[in-house]
Every structure is written in structure tokens, then in C-alpha cells.
Motif scaffolding. Sequence first.
Motif, PDB file in Angstrom:
ATOM      1  N   ALA A 240       0.872  -1.174   0.000  1.00 18.70           N
ATOM      2  CA  ALA A 240       0.000   0.000   0.000  1.00 18.70           C
ATOM      3  C   ALA A 240       0.907   1.222   0.000  1.00 18.70           C
ATOM      4  O   ALA A 240       1.753   1.370   0.891  1.00 18.70           O
TER       5      ALA A 240
ATOM      6  N   SER B 223      -5.343  -0.574   5.694  1.00 19.27           N
ATOM      7  CA  SER B 223      -5.061  -1.494   4.596  1.00 19.27           C
ATOM      8  C   SER B 223      -4.424  -2.783   5.102  1.00 19.27           C
ATOM      9  O   SER B 223      -4.666  -3.862   4.560  1.00 19.27           O
TER      10      SER B 223
ATOM     11  N   LEU C 224      -3.122   4.842  -1.149  1.00 18.97           N
ATOM     12  CA  LEU C 224      -3.523   5.535   0.073  1.00 18.97           C
ATOM     13  C   LEU C 224      -3.843   6.998  -0.209  1.00 18.97           C
ATOM     14  O   LEU C 224      -3.054   7.713  -0.815  1.00 18.97           O
TER      15      LEU C 224
ATOM     16  N   ARG D  45      -3.412  -1.372  -2.500  1.00 19.49           N
ATOM     17  CA  ARG D  45      -4.232  -0.199  -2.179  1.00 19.49           C
ATOM     18  C   ARG D  45      -3.402   1.070  -2.349  1.00 19.49           C
ATOM     19  O   ARG D  45      -2.240   1.116  -1.954  1.00 19.49           O
TER      20      ARG D  45
ATOM     21  N   GLU E  86      -5.799  -5.846   2.668  1.00 23.29           N
ATOM     22  CA  GLU E  86      -5.575  -5.361   1.305  1.00 23.29           C
ATOM     23  C   GLU E  86      -4.080  -5.259   1.001  1.00 23.29           C
ATOM     24  O   GLU E  86      -3.687  -5.233  -0.164  1.00 23.29           O
TER      25      GLU E  86
ATOM     26  N   ASP F 107      -5.551   5.390   6.111  1.00 18.79           N
ATOM     27  CA  ASP F 107      -5.603   4.280   5.160  1.00 18.79           C
ATOM     28  C   ASP F 107      -4.473   3.273   5.355  1.00 18.79           C
ATOM     29  O   ASP F 107      -4.642   2.084   5.059  1.00 18.79           O
TER      30      ASP F 107
ATOM     31  N   ALA G 290       2.905  -1.390   4.193  1.00 14.17           N
ATOM     32  CA  ALA G 290       2.367  -0.106   3.741  1.00 14.17           C
ATOM     33  C   ALA G 290       3.301   1.034   4.092  1.00 14.17           C
ATOM     34  O   ALA G 290       3.974   1.014   5.123  1.00 14.17           O
TER      35      ALA G 290
END
Length: 364
Positions: free
Chosen positions: A170, A229, A220, A218, A234, A225, A238
Amino acid sequence: MSAYIAFGAPLLMAAWPFAALSQNIPDNLKGSGEIVIESSGGTLEAAEKKAFFDPFTRDTGIKVVLVAEDHAKLLASVKLGQPANDIADLAGGQLASWIANNGLEKIDYSYFAKETLASIPEQLRNDFGIGNFTYSAVIGYNTKKFPENGKHPKNWVDFYNVKDFAGKRAISKCEKMVEGGLLEGALLGDGVQPEKLYPLDTDRAFAKIKALMPDVGRWLVAGADGPQSLIDGEADMASTYNGRMAAAKAEGAPVAFSWEQSLVQYDYWAVMKGSPNKENAFKFLAYISRPKPQAVFAEAIQYGPVNEKAFALLPKELAGNLPGAPDLVKKQIFQNYQWWGATGPDGRTNYEVAMEHCVALLSQ
């Protein structure tokens, strides 16, 4: 699921009763009416509400109204002479663009106590913005996928290494490009040494990002987020923010993060050009920049305070585990907002040029 997570950070302990904040409020900060402030929601808004918004209204009589963050809509409204709100939280790299667009009022520092200004570093006292907080873009990961006591991503090279660290990523979308360290992370992931990071080789950065795109689960667009995530599955790792991750972890979420190669960053509070409540806006900024509100905020969300005197009011363990703390800063990289705000021969800032490139890439 909503991008805004509802994790309750350990908000204000008994050692910090809010009654303490009501003492010695100068008469020039009191008033009536309201101010409208743009907010990104989630844990950040919860901490700001507890440390800044509610106490300010209680102590000054000025109501705080919150609206959802939308910088594009806000700038458009400012250009029309009808600003949608009075105050916005702008990333350090975005400030120059807003100034160039004549979108901001100069801060009236006459509302600030002399001792308050003396305790805020010079780089956080811009003519058009006052520091909000320091934070760090860090690499977060799901501990079910990558156990803390096992093999897990520690730096940007690991983040971009999809062979040895398989899983979805992410990363920040264009509007969060600077705050999320999108280009810096890509270049560090491509092997650029921290001391040679700036000026950013944007072509190289976007090429690295393009290669990662098949593994992005994902994109962001809001601060909340990143951890969300990871929680939603997801993404397995990240690009996110230390405060959001610390809050999620404290609530029992299976997440962790690394300080290695994290970016030391800061936001500015800025007052919109033509703000109908600009005097109240200046009062708000003067109020929250004092040491005690800053310490309350830092304890609530674990972002670094901009008032240096606030560190002395925090527990030692916490003060040493905030962005920019002496022991941590050895592992960190200060984001160069001067580069982001610099203009080229066409008069556009590096931020504006990179934004155009980013939008073109992600629209493919």
C-alpha cells in the motif's frame, strides 16, 4: 470499510487534566463566533479534538467546526474568494505551492506569546504557516504475514523487494505523494544512499513505482488508510505514519513498523486567503502552539511536538520515541521541503511538476 479508523489512542492520562489548560489564557485569545477547520479524520482528528479543538472552545468561547479534508476543493474555493474553511493542515512540501497561488494569509504572530515563539524552531515559523507537528513516514507491516521476531521489512529496499518479501503493498496516491514519501521511498528502494537523495531523480523514482504497481493492493489517500489497509488484508506492508501505526498497535491490531530510513516530516497550520474568521484562526494557532497543548497532543498520538518545551512535559520513554528524538534521528532522513518548493524555468515548483507526472502515471 471506511478509510477512517476508529482506534482510540491512549488519550491523555490523569497527569494531564484538561483543567490545567484553562489556566493563564490571555485575554487576546478569547472571543466569540467560530472557526472552520479542515480535518483528515481518524486518530489524528481524535487527538486534535482532545488536545486542541475542545479545550480551545472551552477556554476562549470560540467554536470549532470541522469539515472533511479536500485540498483541491479548498484551493478552488479560495481562488473564487469564498474559502470553504478558515484553517487547513498542509504538508510542508505543499506550502510553497499554496503561497505561489496566493492562497494563504500571513500569520499574525502578535497573538503569540514571546516565550511560545522562542520555543518553536525557526523552520516551523513560516510567514504563511506555523508548525503543526512532526511525524515520520515509516514502513508498516502486518505481523501475521511478517512476525516482528522473524523476517520482516525494515527499510525501503525491503519494501520494493517483492521477491524476498512477497505480498501486496500500500503506497500513497498522488495527493499524498509528499507526506507518504512516495518518491523518496522509491529512490531509497532503488538503492540511492540517503546523503545523495536530493535533488530527487523523479524519472528514476516513477520508473521504480511503475514496476511496483502490479503488487500494489491499495493506493492511500488518507492518513488512516495505511494501518487500515494492513488490518483489512488489502496489503501486507504499507507506507504509513508512525502515529497512526502506534495507535493501531496499542489497540491490539496485528501491525508493526520500522524507524529505519523513515522520513522526518512536519505539517503547517495555514490560514486561507480571505478567511472570514482569520482573527479567530490566529487565536487558535497561538493557543495550541503553547507547550502544554503540544504535550497533550504528543501523548495522545505520538507525533512530535513543535514546541521544544513540550518534550520536558512528557514521560521520558515517550519523549525518546517520537520523530526527531536524539536516538531515533540517526536512523531517519529529514525530508527536504526546500527542494519540493523550488521552482524551475517555467515557474512551476518541483511539487507541481511531480504531481503532473504522478497523475499521468496512475491514470494509465
